[in-house]
Design a protein around this motif. Sequence first.
Motif, PDB file in Angstrom:
ATOM      1  N   LEU A   1      27.826  12.009  39.207  1.00  0.00           N
ATOM      2  CA  LEU A   1      27.564  13.053  38.211  1.00  0.00           C
ATOM      3  C   LEU A   1      26.056  13.162  37.953  1.00  0.00           C
ATOM      4  O   LEU A   1      25.497  14.266  37.904  1.00  0.00           O
ATOM      5  CB  LEU A   1      28.298  12.697  36.916  1.00  0.00           C
ATOM      6  N   ALA A   2      25.383  11.994  37.830  1.00  0.00           N
ATOM      7  CA  ALA A   2      23.939  12.005  37.563  1.00  0.00           C
ATOM      8  C   ALA A   2      23.192  12.731  38.681  1.00  0.00           C
ATOM      9  O   ALA A   2      22.265  13.509  38.421  1.00  0.00           O
ATOM     10  CB  ALA A   2      23.433  10.567  37.438  1.00  0.00           C
ATOM     11  N   GLN A   3      23.611  12.506  39.924  1.00  0.00           N
ATOM     12  CA  GLN A   3      22.885  13.119  41.046  1.00  0.00           C
ATOM     13  C   GLN A   3      23.174  14.603  41.199  1.00  0.00           C
ATOM     14  O   GLN A   3      22.417  15.329  41.843  1.00  0.00           O
ATOM     15  CB  GLN A   3      23.213  12.372  42.340  1.00  0.00           C
ATOM     16  N   LEU A   4      24.265  15.048  40.584  1.00  0.00           N
ATOM     17  CA  LEU A   4      24.521  16.503  40.581  1.00  0.00           C
ATOM     18  C   LEU A   4      23.650  17.191  39.533  1.00  0.00           C
ATOM     19  O   LEU A   4      23.455  18.397  39.560  1.00  0.00           O
ATOM     20  CB  LEU A   4      25.993  16.774  40.291  1.00  0.00           C
ATOM     21  N   MET A   5      23.118  16.397  38.584  1.00  0.00           N
ATOM     22  CA  MET A   5      22.366  16.988  37.476  1.00  0.00           C
ATOM     23  C   MET A   5      20.971  17.441  37.884  1.00  0.00           C
ATOM     24  O   MET A   5      20.377  18.266  37.214  1.00  0.00           O
ATOM     25  CB  MET A   5      22.249  15.985  36.323  1.00  0.00           C
ATOM     26  N   ASN A   6      20.416  16.821  38.931  1.00  0.00           N
ATOM     27  CA  ASN A   6      19.074  17.287  39.344  1.00  0.00           C
ATOM     28  C   ASN A   6      19.081  17.859  40.760  1.00  0.00           C
ATOM     29  O   ASN A   6      18.043  17.992  41.391  1.00  0.00           O
ATOM     30  CB  ASN A   6      18.030  16.170  39.210  1.00  0.00           C
ATOM     31  N   GLY A   7      20.266  18.184  41.256  1.00  0.00           N
ATOM     32  CA  GLY A   7      20.349  18.873  42.542  1.00  0.00           C
ATOM     33  C   GLY A   7      20.254  17.947  43.754  1.00  0.00           C
ATOM     34  O   GLY A   7      20.196  18.422  44.880  1.00  0.00           O
ATOM     35  N   LEU A   8      20.234  16.617  43.539  1.00  0.00           N
ATOM     36  CA  LEU A   8      20.253  15.708  44.695  1.00  0.00           C
ATOM     37  C   LEU A   8      21.557  15.891  45.461  1.00  0.00           C
ATOM     38  O   LEU A   8      21.604  15.771  46.672  1.00  0.00           O
ATOM     39  CB  LEU A   8      20.135  14.256  44.231  1.00  0.00           C
ATOM     40  N   LEU A   9      22.629  16.128  44.714  1.00  0.00           N
ATOM     41  CA  LEU A   9      23.917  16.478  45.311  1.00  0.00           C
ATOM     42  C   LEU A   9      24.310  17.860  44.784  1.00  0.00           C
ATOM     43  O   LEU A   9      23.935  18.233  43.676  1.00  0.00           O
ATOM     44  CB  LEU A   9      24.995  15.463  44.917  1.00  0.00           C
TER      45      LEU A   9
END
Length: 326
Positions: A52-60
């Motif tokens: 979820l955290a990595q979806l927050m800055n567009g990494l995923l």
Amino acid sequence: MAVPVMEFDRVCFRYSDGNSGGSWALDQISFSVEKGEFIGIVGANGSGKSTLAQLMNGLLCPHSGRVTVLGGDTSDKRCRERLWMKVGLVFQQPEQQLFEETVFADVAYGLKNMGASPAEVSSGVQAALRAVGLEPGEVGKLAPLALSGGQRRRTAIAGVLAMKPDILVLDEPTAGLDGPGRQSILRQVKQLQTDSGTTVIMISHSIQEVLALADKIAVLEEGRLAVWGTAREVIRQQLGRGASSFLLPEWLQVLRRLRELGVSAGGDAVTREEALEEIWQLVEGESNERDKAGSLHRREYSHSPSGPPNQVDRLPASGQLDSARL
Ligand SMILES: Nc1ncnc2c1ncn2[C@@H]1O[C@H](COP(=O)(O)OP(=O)(O)O)[C@@H](O)[C@H]1O
Ligand SMILES: [Mg+2]
């Protein structure tokens, strides 16, 4: 009406290498975050917090659904390109990624990449180090390896703070630290949110850690958003759905166990103070009962030289209640 700074709309995500057993790492996640809010995200290992955290800055990027951050869709490449500056992500165990020769150079890294001038870098690094409780004059020239584990963690957090992100995402920032180290990071992050209005999203495996800090809390279970709301709403929902004990703070675990043991409280405690009050009333009620039983026994056994048998086990005082034992 306030515009959310982050919005998840029916987001699904699955890792393509199949390590997650073909199931969704995140399944139909929807929530939104207002500017300046403090959001706590809790859940067991593997529940999807770091994803979820990595979806927050567009990494995923989501497989389906939409993530909108600061007005842009993260599936749009141009949006992602500016998000790394705007959404500061502090990974789990970020101290493992310190690589520069000095603490100063490490904290300066992101800020330099943003194109800041040497003067801006210098003042930015100093402010960021102070914000995490480190004295720039003392630690700036040291090698990161010369610091304690807690200081290295703070250095890594300072590197993200130096970039002055609009949204700060911290993935289990207190994991592995001792009690005082944990408390001081929590205090500093809360202060950052209240002083500078930064939106903070903090991941933790302990609901207790975020209860007093967060405006809203998300509970993840196997990739789903099981519960979302204010601390009070989340606790009520957790109690109502018989959630596993580890997702309840210790004081509510004690109350729940007392109820299971047939000691009825009948209260509606949510906060620590309310729970202590309820436990205290139980203890007092129990000792009144004992006194009554005692005087009854005294009358019944007044002829017996050995006195009454002690049939009523006394509950320990509230400060001595041990949730693990109960
Ligand atoms: N890089 C990866 N490749 C494949 N599967 C992964 C990867 N990272 C995490 N997963 C899987 O995705 C699910 C969620 O993991 P994660 O987001 O790391 O959870 P948490 O941070 O709550 O422990 C788990 O089933 C995990 O095994
Ligand atoms: Mg994780």
